[in-house]
Design a protein around this motif. Structure first.
Motif, PDB file in Angstrom:
ATOM      1  N   MET A 178       0.808  -1.198   0.000  1.00  0.00           N
ATOM      2  CA  MET A 178       0.000   0.000   0.000  1.00  0.00           C
ATOM      3  C   MET A 178       0.850   1.260   0.000  1.00  0.00           C
ATOM      4  SD  MET A 178      -2.425   1.571   2.969  1.00  0.00           S
ATOM      5  CE  MET A 178      -1.007   2.322   3.718  1.00  0.00           C
ATOM      6  N   ALA A 179       2.012   1.201   0.657  1.00  0.00           N
ATOM      7  CA  ALA A 179       2.811   2.397   0.817  1.00  0.00           C
ATOM      8  C   ALA A 179       4.280   2.112   0.564  1.00  0.00           C
ATOM      9  CB  ALA A 179       2.628   2.948   2.225  1.00  0.00           C
ATOM     10  N   VAL A 180       4.982   3.173   0.172  1.00  0.00           N
ATOM     11  CA  VAL A 180       6.416   3.058  -0.090  1.00  0.00           C
ATOM     12  C   VAL A 180       7.113   4.217   0.613  1.00  0.00           C
ATOM     13  CG1 VAL A 180       6.127   1.905  -2.299  1.00  0.00           C
ATOM     14  CG2 VAL A 180       6.164   4.382  -2.218  1.00  0.00           C
ATOM     15  N   ASN A 181       8.436   4.264   0.516  1.00  0.00           N
ATOM     16  CA  ASN A 181       9.191   5.367   1.089  1.00  0.00           C
ATOM     17  C   ASN A 181       9.632   6.312  -0.019  1.00  0.00           C
ATOM     18  OD1 ASN A 181       9.048   4.618   3.767  1.00  0.00           O
ATOM     19  ND2 ASN A 181      10.725   3.169   3.544  1.00  0.00           N
ATOM     20  N   LEU A 182       9.514   7.590   0.216  1.00  0.00           N
ATOM     21  CA  LEU A 182       9.868   8.614  -0.757  1.00  0.00           C
ATOM     22  C   LEU A 182      11.110   9.353  -0.280  1.00  0.00           C
ATOM     23  CD1 LEU A 182       9.087  10.365  -3.254  1.00  0.00           C
ATOM     24  CD2 LEU A 182       7.848  11.834  -1.671  1.00  0.00           C
ATOM     25  N   PHE A 183      12.107   9.438  -1.144  1.00  0.00           N
ATOM     26  CA  PHE A 183      13.326  10.150  -0.773  1.00  0.00           C
ATOM     27  C   PHE A 183      13.208  11.599  -1.225  1.00  0.00           C
ATOM     28  CE2 PHE A 183      16.124   6.857   0.730  1.00  0.00           C
ATOM     29  CZ  PHE A 183      15.516   5.716   0.249  1.00  0.00           C
ATOM     30  N   SER A 184      13.343  12.530  -0.256  1.00  0.00           N
ATOM     31  CA  SER A 184      13.243  13.945  -0.571  1.00  0.00           C
ATOM     32  C   SER A 184      14.593  14.450  -1.068  1.00  0.00           C
ATOM     33  CB  SER A 184      12.808  14.729   0.663  1.00  0.00           C
ATOM     34  OG  SER A 184      13.808  14.641   1.655  1.00  0.00           O
ATOM     35  N   SER A 185      14.611  15.708  -1.462  1.00  0.00           N
ATOM     36  CA  SER A 185      15.830  16.277  -2.024  1.00  0.00           C
ATOM     37  C   SER A 185      16.948  16.422  -0.988  1.00  0.00           C
ATOM     38  CB  SER A 185      15.514  17.655  -2.624  1.00  0.00           C
ATOM     39  OG  SER A 185      14.971  18.519  -1.629  1.00  0.00           O
ATOM     40  N   ASN A 186      16.593  16.494   0.285  1.00  0.00           N
ATOM     41  CA  ASN A 186      17.635  16.646   1.301  1.00  0.00           C
ATOM     42  C   ASN A 186      18.179  15.310   1.788  1.00  0.00           C
ATOM     43  OD1 ASN A 186      15.588  15.654   2.819  1.00  0.00           O
ATOM     44  ND2 ASN A 186      15.268  17.500   4.048  1.00  0.00           N
ATOM     45  N   GLY A 187      17.782  14.238   1.132  1.00  0.00           N
ATOM     46  CA  GLY A 187      18.325  12.926   1.465  1.00  0.00           C
ATOM     47  C   GLY A 187      17.566  12.161   2.520  1.00  0.00           C
ATOM     48  N   LYS A 188      16.557  12.775   3.134  1.00  0.00           N
ATOM     49  CA  LYS A 188      15.789  12.089   4.164  1.00  0.00           C
ATOM     50  C   LYS A 188      14.714  11.207   3.540  1.00  0.00           C
ATOM     51  CE  LYS A 188      16.414  15.482   7.853  1.00  0.00           C
ATOM     52  NZ  LYS A 188      15.730  16.374   8.825  1.00  0.00           N
ATOM     53  N   THR A 189      14.307  10.180   4.289  1.00  0.00           N
ATOM     54  CA  THR A 189      13.291   9.246   3.813  1.00  0.00           C
ATOM     55  C   THR A 189      11.964   9.526   4.510  1.00  0.00           C
ATOM     56  OG1 THR A 189      14.974   7.556   3.500  1.00  0.00           O
ATOM     57  CG2 THR A 189      12.691   6.815   3.555  1.00  0.00           C
ATOM     58  N   TYR A 190      10.903   9.671   3.718  1.00  0.00           N
ATOM     59  CA  TYR A 190       9.583   9.923   4.274  1.00  0.00           C
ATOM     60  C   TYR A 190       8.597   8.867   3.801  1.00  0.00           C
ATOM     61  CZ  TYR A 190      11.441  14.512   5.497  1.00  0.00           C
ATOM     62  OH  TYR A 190      12.196  15.516   6.019  1.00  0.00           O
ATOM     63  N   HIS A 191       7.676   8.499   4.683  1.00  0.00           N
ATOM     64  CA  HIS A 191       6.678   7.484   4.351  1.00  0.00           C
ATOM     65  C   HIS A 191       5.522   8.129   3.584  1.00  0.00           C
ATOM     66  CE1 HIS A 191       5.123   3.469   4.788  1.00  0.00           C
ATOM     67  NE2 HIS A 191       3.942   3.981   5.053  1.00  0.00           N
ATOM     68  N   VAL A 192       5.041   7.458   2.571  1.00  0.00           N
ATOM     69  CA  VAL A 192       3.899   7.949   1.800  1.00  0.00           C
ATOM     70  C   VAL A 192       2.831   6.866   1.739  1.00  0.00           C
ATOM     71  CG1 VAL A 192       5.304   9.500   0.399  1.00  0.00           C
ATOM     72  CG2 VAL A 192       4.881   7.179  -0.400  1.00  0.00           C
ATOM     73  N   LEU A 193       1.594   7.280   1.435  1.00  0.00           N
ATOM     74  CA  LEU A 193       0.464   6.365   1.331  1.00  0.00           C
ATOM     75  C   LEU A 193      -0.019   6.295  -0.106  1.00  0.00           C
ATOM     76  CD1 LEU A 193      -1.511   7.532   4.502  1.00  0.00           C
ATOM     77  CD2 LEU A 193      -0.003   5.560   4.301  1.00  0.00           C
ATOM     78  N   ASP A 194      -0.764   5.252  -0.415  1.00  0.00           N
ATOM     79  CA  ASP A 194      -1.324   5.072  -1.752  1.00  0.00           C
ATOM     80  C   ASP A 194      -2.533   5.983  -1.896  1.00  0.00           C
ATOM     81  OD1 ASP A 194      -2.131   2.150  -3.773  1.00  0.00           O
ATOM     82  OD2 ASP A 194      -2.467   4.280  -4.121  1.00  0.00           O
TER      83      ASP A 194
END
Length: 211
Positions: free
Chosen positions: A1-17
């Motif tokens: 249902m969800a994956v991790n999104l890498f932002s431009s500053n290198g941090k990992t954020y959780h996202v939902l479908d």
């Protein structure tokens, strides 16, 4: 249902479908929140998307066992843009994974449980008083008014007891977790001390052998 999104500053954020913000699609989040100590009894699927500043957004809701309500706003990219508890914003700057997101929600619910229980009790008391005042202007018999008033009072008392029980359970669980964490810290310190002792003994034996 969800994956991790890498932002431009290198941090990992959780996202939902974004397309599956419904009971089935949000089941993993519901379970994770339960694991974090908060029981979700109902999920309200996200409605039709709306645009804000050119970005499509959808919002889904969750009801907690003690009647508190959580709302989560999701952008079309899957990013969580806002979380609210009982229509009040919850501080949120992103979560690295599903468990972290669940803990943020569960912590907010737990921290607000006592205040919410008191507020609910006041509302129920006011509702009961209003109902009694309305009855006085009706044509019901004294026996009818007395019976209905007792039923409302009993119902309100049951809800207050249920809410207080949830608060007590949250408090007890938090204390147990703190005690467990302290116990683990003590064990770690003991292991570290033993490791230093063994290292010292090893160095001593090594020098004796080399000599």
């Amino acid at each position: 249902m969800a994956v991790n999104l890498f932002s431009s500053n290198g941090k990992t954020y959780h996202v939902l479908d974004f397309n599956n913000l419904n009971e089935k699609g949000l089941e993993p989040l519901k379970k994770a929140i339960g694991k974090a100590g908060t029981q979700i009894v109902k999920i309200t699927p996200a409605g039709t998307a709306r645009k804000k500043d050119g970005i499509r957004m959808r919002t889904f809701g969750m009801k907690v066992i003690d009647e508190q309500e959580v709302a989560v706003q999701v952008n079309d990219s899957g990013d969580i843009s806002a979380i609210s508890l009982n229509k009040k914003p919850v501080p949120f700057t992103g979560a690295k994974d599903l468990d972290a997101l669940a803990k943020i929600i569960a912590s907010a619910v737990s921290a607000n449980a006592r205040v919410f229980a008191k507020s609910l009790a006041r509302k129920l008391a006011r509702a009961g008083k209003t109902a009694v005042e309305r009855q006085k202007t009706g044509l019901k018999s004294n026996a009818q008014r007395l019976t209905e008033q007792k039923e409302r009072i009993e119902s309100a008392q049951q809800k207050i007891v249920a809410a207080q029980t949830v608060v007590n359970e949250r408090t007890s669980d938090l204390q147990a977790k703190r005690a467990q964490a302290e116990d683990l810290k003590n064990k770690l310190r003991a292991e570290q001390a033993q490791g230093r002792t063994l290292k010292t003994e090893y160095e001593t034996l090594k020098r004796e052998v080399e000599a």
